[in-house]
Design an enzyme around this catalytic site. Structure first.
Site, PDB file in Angstrom:
ATOM      1  N   LYS A  22      -9.984  -1.316 -13.753  1.00 35.29           N
ATOM      2  CA  LYS A  22     -10.231  -2.331 -12.648  1.00 35.29           C
ATOM      3  C   LYS A  22     -11.125  -3.234 -13.277  1.00 35.29           C
ATOM      4  CE  LYS A  22     -13.963  -1.154  -9.637  1.00 35.29           C
ATOM      5  NZ  LYS A  22     -14.724  -2.113  -9.629  1.00 35.29           N
ATOM      6  N   ASN A  23     -12.225  -2.743 -14.015  1.00 36.18           N
ATOM      7  CA  ASN A  23     -13.185  -4.080 -14.544  1.00 36.18           C
ATOM      8  C   ASN A  23     -12.841  -4.929 -15.569  1.00 36.18           C
ATOM      9  OD1 ASN A  23     -15.045  -2.598 -12.577  1.00 36.18           O
ATOM     10  ND2 ASN A  23     -16.457  -2.004 -13.887  1.00 36.18           N
ATOM     11  N   CYS A 116     -26.508 -13.172   1.226  1.00 36.67           N
ATOM     12  CA  CYS A 116     -27.847 -13.345   1.025  1.00 36.67           C
ATOM     13  C   CYS A 116     -27.992 -15.240   0.642  1.00 36.67           C
ATOM     14  CB  CYS A 116     -28.615 -12.785  -0.249  1.00 36.67           C
ATOM     15  SG  CYS A 116     -27.937 -11.150  -0.200  1.00 36.67           S
ATOM     16  N   ARG A 121     -31.837 -12.321  -5.614  1.00 36.96           N
ATOM     17  CA  ARG A 121     -31.504 -11.584  -6.709  1.00 36.96           C
ATOM     18  C   ARG A 121     -29.793 -11.323  -7.119  1.00 36.96           C
ATOM     19  NH1 ARG A 121     -31.778  -6.337  -7.842  1.00 36.96           N
ATOM     20  NH2 ARG A 121     -32.316  -6.003 -10.265  1.00 36.96           N
ATOM     21  N   ILE A 123     -27.238 -12.780  -7.185  1.00 35.31           N
ATOM     22  CA  ILE A 123     -26.295 -13.689  -8.093  1.00 35.31           C
ATOM     23  C   ILE A 123     -27.149 -14.605  -8.769  1.00 35.31           C
ATOM     24  CG2 ILE A 123     -24.151 -13.010  -6.883  1.00 35.31           C
ATOM     25  CD1 ILE A 123     -24.473 -15.896  -5.583  1.00 35.31           C
ATOM     26  N   ASP A 305     -21.725   3.594 -13.928  1.00 35.96           N
ATOM     27  CA  ASP A 305     -20.433   4.124 -13.312  1.00 35.96           C
ATOM     28  C   ASP A 305     -20.483   5.502 -13.380  1.00 35.96           C
ATOM     29  OD1 ASP A 305     -20.296   1.312 -12.182  1.00 35.96           O
ATOM     30  OD2 ASP A 305     -18.778   0.781 -13.215  1.00 35.96           O
ATOM     31  N   ARG A 398     -10.875   2.032  -4.034  1.00 32.26           N
ATOM     32  CA  ARG A 398     -11.002   0.650  -4.483  1.00 32.26           C
ATOM     33  C   ARG A 398     -10.835   0.880  -6.016  1.00 32.26           C
ATOM     34  NH1 ARG A 398     -16.594  -1.070  -3.893  1.00 32.26           N
ATOM     35  NH2 ARG A 398     -15.679  -2.406  -5.425  1.00 32.26           N
TER      36      ARG A 398
END
Ligand code: UD1
Length: 417
Positions: A22-23, A116, A121, A123, A305, A398
């Protein structure tokens, strides 16, 4: 499928093929925006986050088609710079579209991930790095407006090796004017995969696999064919599930070269491991034992993870373990659910828990509250006596193509409903 039913107490046996990462897949798909040509990305996992990225690419004007497990992405006519709001707030990794779209279009409008304000924090590292490349940011009606009349290479240092910020800098840098030197870059294997894809497209990048990446910007990029590597986190999930249940399994395609810290911990828990060209054989111990301390760290450290699934195994192991989470706050939400199953987990300060192993966990109803914690509850259900029902499985979808199918291949009694 939003709930999973497991009859626990069965040792895992057999062979399972590990899905694509996925990543690695998400930033590579974002990177397809940088060429005006078609890329064929093979071994894409069929998971909710990839489907969401495909929708975003289509919204932006790309033609995207599935061919088995491959995605053909034609980014010839990218029409928009606005990234749809729901997908952004629901999927943090859509953030890597920021660097890619700035590179391709010079501007982007997106919902602020997490909602936000600028500079907060989550990003801040992405924004500070891109600002150094000439990008200006404004906030309007809750949206983030990014603009770069002239995107320039720069010398950038990341004070923390953020995976996402490293990806965003790479994606913006390949089409920027001039060279970019990024120090303090993340070392995660997914960054290397992204560099390999970009280089195959014609980008010039030095220092791949190190914390200092140099990108010579402004090269023309072409479409290419690329294979997404196997998912080290999915492989690690099944590895620890097997250690917790007992048995022996072959994790086909497991990318063990990227899993040193994971394999080291598995061995210290008593697992017998044998690496082969096409995967890893795992022989679980009679009962796992855990080291006194486990802490997560950026790669090559132990991955955050896999912290939740290790917590589940520690819950049935011999001895006591202090688990410290150094990457994300609030990543022990699974502890409360595991306690319902009889686990003995005590909070120790804001970032640690002490786990005292018990003889066995009891099956029961539990709820997944996030992706990796959800997978850990499935693993706990496999180890427990009796029946476990895990709800909230949309989170698990996901990142896991079909966790029930995979575990059934290993003999587990598990069904999705
Ligand atoms: C990526 C992975 C995720 C993994 C994480 C750490 C993807 C899609 N996701 O997430 O699975 O758990 O790396 O290995 O690849 N931070 C800031 N400011 C920033 C950026 C990050 O403070 O601008 C903080 C985060 O809040 C977090 C830490 O840095 O505490 C790590 O974040 P980062 O490495 O950026 O993780 P992601 O790229 O979001």
């Amino acid at each position: 499928m939003d709930s999973i039913r497991i009859q626990g107490g069965v040792e895992l046996q057999g062979k399972v093929r590990i899905q694509g990462s996925k990543n690695a897949c998400l930033p590579v798909l974002a990177a397809t925006l940088l060429t005006g040509e078609t890329s064929l990305i093979r071994n894409c996992p069929k998971i909710a986050d990839v489907y969401a990225m495909v929708s975003l690419l289509r919204e932006l004007g790309c033609s995207v088609t599935w061919q088995g497990n491959a995605l053909a992405v034609d980014a010839d006519s990218v029409r928009g710079e606005e990234i749809g709001s729901e997908a952004v707030t629901g999927m943090r990794s859509s953030l890597c579209l920021l660097g890619a779209l700035i590179g391709r279009c010079g501007q982007v409008v997106m919902e602020h991930p997490g909602g936000c304000v600028i500079g907060s924090r989550p990003i801040d590292l992405h924004l500070a790095a891109l600002q150094q490349m000439g990008v200006t940011f404004q906030e309007k009606e809750g949206k983030l407006l990014a603009n770069a009349d002239r995107l320039c290479g720069a010398s950038i240092h990341l004070p923390f090796p953020s995976v996402g910020a490293t990806e965003n800098v790479l994606l913006a840098a390949v089409l920027a004017q001039g060279d970019t030197c990024l120090t303090g870059a993340a070392l995660e294997p997914e960054i290397t995969a992204l560099c390999r894809y970009l280089k195959q497209c014609g980008a010039e990048i030095d220092g791949e696999g190190t914390s200092r990446l140099v990108v010579r910007g402004g090269r023309r990029l072409y479409g290419t064919e690329f294979v997404i590597p196997a998912d080290r986190i999915v492989a690690g999930t099944y590895l620890f599930a097997c250690i917790g249940t007992g048995g022996n399994v072959f994790l086909e395609q497991a990318p063990w070269e990227e899993m040193d810290a994971v394999l080291e911990l598995a061995r210290s828990m008593g697992a017998g491991l044998c690496t082969a060209e096409d995967g890893v054989y795992v022989q679980a111990p009679d009962r796992p034992s855990t080291p006194e301390r486990i802490f997560t760290a950026p790669h090559p450290g132990f991955p955050t993870d896999l912290q939740s699934v290790v917590l589940a195994v520690a819950a049935v192991s011999q001895g006591e373990t202090l688990i410290r989470e150094t990457i994300f706050e609030n990543r022990f939400r699974v502890a409360e659910e595991l306690r319902k199953m009889g686990a003995c987990v005590e909070e120790r300060g804001a970032d640690s828990v002490l786990v005292r192993g018990v003889e066995e966990l009891r099956g029961g109803p539990v709820e997944a509250k996030e992706l990796r914690g959800g997978a850990a509850l499935v693993a706990a259900g496999l180890m427990a006596r009796g029946e476990t029902t895990v709800t909230g499985c949309r989170y698990i979808n996901r990142g896991y193509e079909n966790i029930c199918r995979d575990l059934r291949e290993l003999g587990a009694r598990i069904t999705g409903a």
